[in-house]
Motif scaffolding. Structure first.
Motif, short mmCIF file in Angstrom:
data_model
loop_
_atom_site.label_atom_id
_atom_site.label_comp_id
_atom_site.label_asym_id
_atom_site.label_seq_id
_atom_site.Cartn_x
_atom_site.Cartn_y
_atom_site.Cartn_z
N LEU A 76 0.83 -1.25 -0.19
CA LEU A 76 0.16 0.12 0.03
C LEU A 76 0.72 1.35 -0.06
O LEU A 76 0.51 2.15 -0.77
CB LEU A 76 -0.95 0.00 1.14
N ARG A 77 1.88 1.19 0.70
CA ARG A 77 2.88 2.46 0.64
C ARG A 77 3.48 2.69 -0.73
O ARG A 77 3.71 3.69 -1.24
CB ARG A 77 3.90 2.28 1.68
N SER A 78 3.93 1.60 -1.25
CA SER A 78 4.48 1.72 -2.53
C SER A 78 3.49 2.36 -3.70
O SER A 78 3.72 3.12 -4.48
CB SER A 78 4.79 0.08 -3.25
N PHE A 79 2.34 1.55 -3.47
CA PHE A 79 1.11 2.11 -4.38
C PHE A 79 0.99 3.77 -4.07
O PHE A 79 0.64 4.39 -5.20
CB PHE A 79 -0.23 1.46 -4.28
N LYS A 80 0.75 4.04 -2.78
CA LYS A 80 0.58 5.43 -2.73
C LYS A 80 1.78 6.49 -3.15
O LYS A 80 1.55 7.18 -3.59
CB LYS A 80 0.57 5.63 -1.02
N SER A 81 3.30 5.83 -3.04
CA SER A 81 4.12 6.69 -3.53
C SER A 81 4.05 6.67 -5.00
O SER A 81 4.36 7.69 -5.46
CB SER A 81 5.38 6.17 -3.05
N ASN A 82 3.80 5.66 -5.66
CA ASN A 82 3.52 5.78 -7.25
C ASN A 82 2.67 6.63 -7.70
O ASN A 82 2.69 7.26 -8.65
CB ASN A 82 3.36 4.17 -7.65
N VAL A 83 1.45 6.58 -7.08
CA VAL A 83 0.23 7.64 -7.26
C VAL A 83 0.85 9.05 -6.95
O VAL A 83 0.46 9.88 -8.09
CB VAL A 83 -0.90 7.47 -6.63
N GLN A 84 1.45 9.36 -5.91
CA GLN A 84 1.98 10.64 -5.65
C GLN A 84 2.99 11.19 -6.85
O GLN A 84 2.78 12.11 -7.28
CB GLN A 84 2.53 10.85 -4.45
N LYS A 85 3.86 10.12 -7.25
CA LYS A 85 4.88 10.58 -8.38
C LYS A 85 3.97 10.76 -9.64
O LYS A 85 4.56 11.72 -10.17
CB LYS A 85 5.76 9.42 -8.62
N GLU A 86 2.95 9.95 -9.90
CA GLU A 86 2.30 10.32 -11.10
C GLU A 86 1.44 11.46 -11.16
O GLU A 86 1.39 12.27 -12.11
CB GLU A 86 1.25 9.25 -11.41
N ILE A 87 1.01 12.03 -9.85
CA ILE A 87 0.37 13.44 -9.89
C ILE A 87 1.42 14.37 -10.16
O ILE A 87 0.95 15.59 -10.72
CB ILE A 87 -0.41 13.31 -8.56
N GLU A 88 2.47 14.32 -9.39
CA GLU A 88 3.39 15.27 -9.70
C GLU A 88 3.94 15.25 -10.93
O GLU A 88 4.27 16.60 -11.72
CB GLU A 88 4.83 15.08 -8.64
N ASN A 89 4.22 14.17 -11.73
CA ASN A 89 4.35 14.16 -13.18
C ASN A 89 3.51 14.78 -13.96
O ASN A 89 3.72 15.69 -14.94
CB ASN A 89 4.75 12.87 -13.63
N ALA A 90 2.26 14.86 -13.73
CA ALA A 90 1.18 15.33 -14.39
C ALA A 90 0.98 16.89 -14.25
O ALA A 90 0.80 17.85 -15.23
CB ALA A 90 -0.34 14.69 -13.93
N LYS A 91 1.38 16.87 -12.91
CA LYS A 91 1.43 18.59 -12.80
C LYS A 91 2.34 19.36 -13.50
O LYS A 91 2.46 20.43 -13.92
CB LYS A 91 1.60 18.95 -11.23
N ASN A 92 3.56 18.83 -13.43
CA ASN A 92 4.74 19.08 -14.26
C ASN A 92 4.49 19.29 -15.75
O ASN A 92 4.97 20.14 -16.33
CB ASN A 92 5.97 18.36 -14.03
N ASP A 93 3.95 18.19 -16.17
CA ASP A 93 3.50 18.08 -17.76
C ASP A 93 2.56 19.45 -18.04
O ASP A 93 2.80 20.02 -18.95
CB ASP A 93 2.82 16.96 -18.32
#
Length: 83
Positions: free
Chosen positions: A61-78
């Motif tokens: 669950l921690r791994s999933f949460k960190s992956n989702v947060q990374k994807e959100i940051e990538n989307a914001k940067n894009d």
């Protein structure tokens, strides 16, 4: 107090319960709940989450949460780069 008595009367009214059980909305809701349950169970089995130790599940669950947060940051940067 009055509400409790009314609810008790309605819950013990066999004809009312039978009519509700035969109604389309309640039958459909029950079908949807069972469908979601079996889909979730199927996904859990495919991901090998059933029989997993609590520590391993927390790690997943921690791994999933960190992956989702990374994807959100990538989307914001894009989005900021497109502006």
């Amino acid at each position: 107090m009055v509400l409790r008595a009314i609810l008790r009367y309605l819950a013990n009214n066999e004809q009312l319960i039978q009519r509700l059980a035969d109604s389309y909305p309640l039958r459909r809701a029950a079908q949807m709940v069972l469908s979601a349950y079996y889909r979730g169970k199927s996904v859990a089995e495919q991901q090998k989450l059933i029989g997993m130790t609590p520590d391993r599940l927390q790690q997943a669950l921690r791994s999933f949460k960190s992956n989702v947060q990374k994807e959100i940051e990538n989307a914001k940067n894009d989005l900021s780069r497109k502006k």
